[in-house]
Design an enzyme around this catalytic site. Structure first.
Site, short mmCIF file in Angstrom:
data_model
loop_
_atom_site.label_atom_id
_atom_site.label_comp_id
_atom_site.label_asym_id
_atom_site.label_seq_id
_atom_site.Cartn_x
_atom_site.Cartn_y
_atom_site.Cartn_z
N GLY A 237 7.68 1.27 4.65
CA GLY A 237 6.50 2.15 4.69
C GLY A 237 5.39 1.71 3.76
N MET A 238 5.52 0.48 3.19
CA MET A 238 4.50 -0.01 2.25
C MET A 238 3.72 -1.19 2.83
SD MET A 238 6.39 0.43 -1.39
CE MET A 238 4.85 0.22 -2.28
N ALA A 239 3.87 -1.42 4.13
CA ALA A 239 3.08 -2.41 4.85
C ALA A 239 3.33 -3.85 4.42
CB ALA A 239 1.58 -2.08 4.77
N ALA B 241 10.47 -2.97 5.85
CA ALA B 241 10.62 -1.74 6.66
C ALA B 241 10.65 -0.51 5.76
CB ALA B 241 11.88 -1.80 7.53
N LYS C 133 0.84 -1.21 0.00
CA LYS C 133 0.00 0.00 0.00
C LYS C 133 0.86 1.25 0.00
CE LYS C 133 0.92 1.50 4.36
NZ LYS C 133 1.61 2.72 4.68
N ASP D 91 -2.46 -1.40 9.92
CA ASP D 91 -2.61 -1.45 8.47
C ASP D 91 -3.15 -2.79 7.97
OD1 ASP D 91 -1.55 1.09 8.22
OD2 ASP D 91 0.48 0.38 7.74
N PRO E 281 8.92 -3.99 -0.34
CA PRO E 281 10.16 -3.69 0.41
C PRO E 281 9.98 -3.83 1.91
CG PRO E 281 9.51 -1.83 -1.00
CD PRO E 281 8.49 -2.89 -1.19
N GLY F 123 4.97 -6.26 6.02
CA GLY F 123 4.69 -7.17 7.13
C GLY F 123 3.19 -7.31 7.34
N SER F 124 2.47 -6.20 7.23
CA SER F 124 1.02 -6.23 7.41
C SER F 124 0.35 -7.04 6.30
CB SER F 124 0.45 -4.80 7.40
OG SER F 124 1.03 -4.04 8.42
N ALA F 125 0.87 -6.91 5.08
CA ALA F 125 0.34 -7.69 3.95
C ALA F 125 0.49 -9.19 4.24
CB ALA F 125 1.07 -7.31 2.66
O1 C5P Z 1 -0.37 -0.84 14.54
P1 C5P Z 1 1.05 -1.18 14.32
O2 C5P Z 1 1.57 -2.23 15.27
O3 C5P Z 1 1.38 -1.50 12.90
O4 C5P Z 1 1.86 0.16 14.63
C1 C5P Z 1 3.25 0.16 14.82
C2 C5P Z 1 3.63 1.38 15.63
O5 C5P Z 1 3.35 2.57 14.89
C3 C5P Z 1 2.84 1.54 16.92
O6 C5P Z 1 3.44 0.84 17.97
C4 C5P Z 1 2.89 3.03 17.14
O7 C5P Z 1 4.13 3.41 17.68
C5 C5P Z 1 2.85 3.58 15.73
N1 C5P Z 1 1.49 3.95 15.29
C6 C5P Z 1 0.89 5.07 15.83
N2 C5P Z 1 -0.35 5.43 15.43
C7 C5P Z 1 -1.02 4.73 14.49
C8 C5P Z 1 -0.43 3.60 13.91
C9 C5P Z 1 0.83 3.22 14.33
O8 C5P Z 1 1.48 5.73 16.70
N3 C5P Z 1 -2.23 5.13 14.11
#
Ligand code: C5P
Length: 306
Positions: free
Chosen positions: A101-103, A99, A9, A139, A97, A105-107
């Site tokens: 910023g394109m998610a 780490a 993303k 994400d 990629p 790990g979330s994907a």
């Molecule tokens: O939700 P996720 O575990 O992917 O988020 C990783 C880190 O990004 C969180 O621990 C937090 O530090 C930061 N984050 C945030 N606000 C959000 C999403 C993520 O501060 N809305």
């Protein structure tokens, strides 16, 4: 066996409010799924073992144990809806990629929820998987659906944003990653010293422009509130953004918490050309071509599903 392909993303807009008491930030995030994919293969076993192997983009630096979101996704699904003897052998071919910023790990987390739901025959609905997805990360729910969607809350509350047309993107990959929590922490520090004024408000006319599907209009409306923090932590990115603009991109911005930079182009041939030109630029590790929005792993999401 199940094979699930999940897109990465970008955030066409990422509007960030001050940190909440629970440590997260209230957001308005206009997500767009783009055509870089991680592919998850899952084979069921009955020995209770959840195992993972990976190959492709950045996979050599990723652990395959319970700290990996893919493994955590399988464990969470089994704990909530399965039985202890359920096991799975998973393999992930990575294009998104790491780490970056394109998610990515979330994907993988989203793909594993879908794949294990299938091979373990749990018959959980997308809405049920979406609840687990939100527990795994902010994400992850979007990656279950794909397309274009507006995320609020910490990014997990989604509304589909139908968007005509197709945007042509070039991604400039950086030699190292950026930690998302660290970028948010730096965002807070910048807010404390008055360098930025946090707000999660996304004006309606800016949202309309971003959903127009017209690259020139979209280019003028892109916004990433984490970009200033990412640039202070990774100053070379300013040069990357300048290089893309000098080489003819309509606009450039940092993807999410970075450090991948995204460049929007007028059409596919100019994007192909930009990707070639930027591949030779010093601080860029590699370039990737992609377009968006693309459907999620189970086709185009509808309002009924979200
Ligand atoms: O939700 P996720 O575990 O992917 O988020 C990783 C880190 O990004 C969180 O621990 C937090 O530090 C930061 N984050 C945030 N606000 C959000 C999403 C993520 O501060 N809305």
């Amino acid at each position: 066996m199940s094979i699930v392909r999940v897109p990465g993303k970008i955030n066409l807009a990422l509007c960030v409010a001050p940190r909440r008491p629970d440590g997260y930030h209230e957001l308005s995030s206009l997500f767009q799924a783009v055509s870089l994919y991680d592919e998850i293969t899952a084979e069921p076993t009955t020995d209770g073992q959840i195992t993972l192997t990976m190959h492709g983009e950045g996979s050599e630096d990723l652990p395959c144990d319970s700290t990996n979101l893919a493994v955590r996704a399988a464990e969470l699904l089994r704990a909530r809806h399965g039985t202890p003897e359920l096991g799975v052998r998973m393999h992930i071919a990575k294009q998104i990629p790491m780490a970056g910023g394109m998610a990515g790990g979330s994907a993988d987390g989203a793909g594993v929820l879908l794949a294990c739901n299938e091979v373990w025959q749990l018959n959980r609905s997308l809405a049920e998987l979406s609840e687990l997805a939100a527990d795994l990360g902010s994400d992850v729910p979007f990656l279950l659906y794909g397309g274009n969607a507006l995320g609020t809350g910490r990014g997990e509350k989604l509304v589909v944003q139908p968007t005509p047309g197709r945007l042509e993107w070039v991604f400039a990959l950086a030699p190292r990653g950026l930690s998302t929590p660290l970028v948010y922490q730096h965002f807070d520090e910048m807010a404390d010293r008055g360098a930025i004024t946090p707000s999660s408000e996304l004006p309606a006319d800016q949202l309309d422009a971003l959903c127009s599907g017209d690259p020139k209009i979209v280019a003028g409306a892109l916004r990433n509130d984490l970009q200033a923090a990412a640039l202070e932590l990774y100053p070379e990115l300013a040069q990357t953004l300048a290089s893309g603009l000098a080489a003819g991109a309509l606009a450039g911005l940092v993807c999410g918490s970075g450090p991948t930079c995204a460049f929007l182009c007028a059409d596919a041939p100019s994007a192909d050309e930009l990707a070639k030109q930027l591949a030779g630029v010093g601080q860029i590790r590699a370039t990737r071509r992609a377009h968006g929005p693309v459907p999620g792993p189970r086709g185009q999401a509808s309002d009924d599903e979200l």
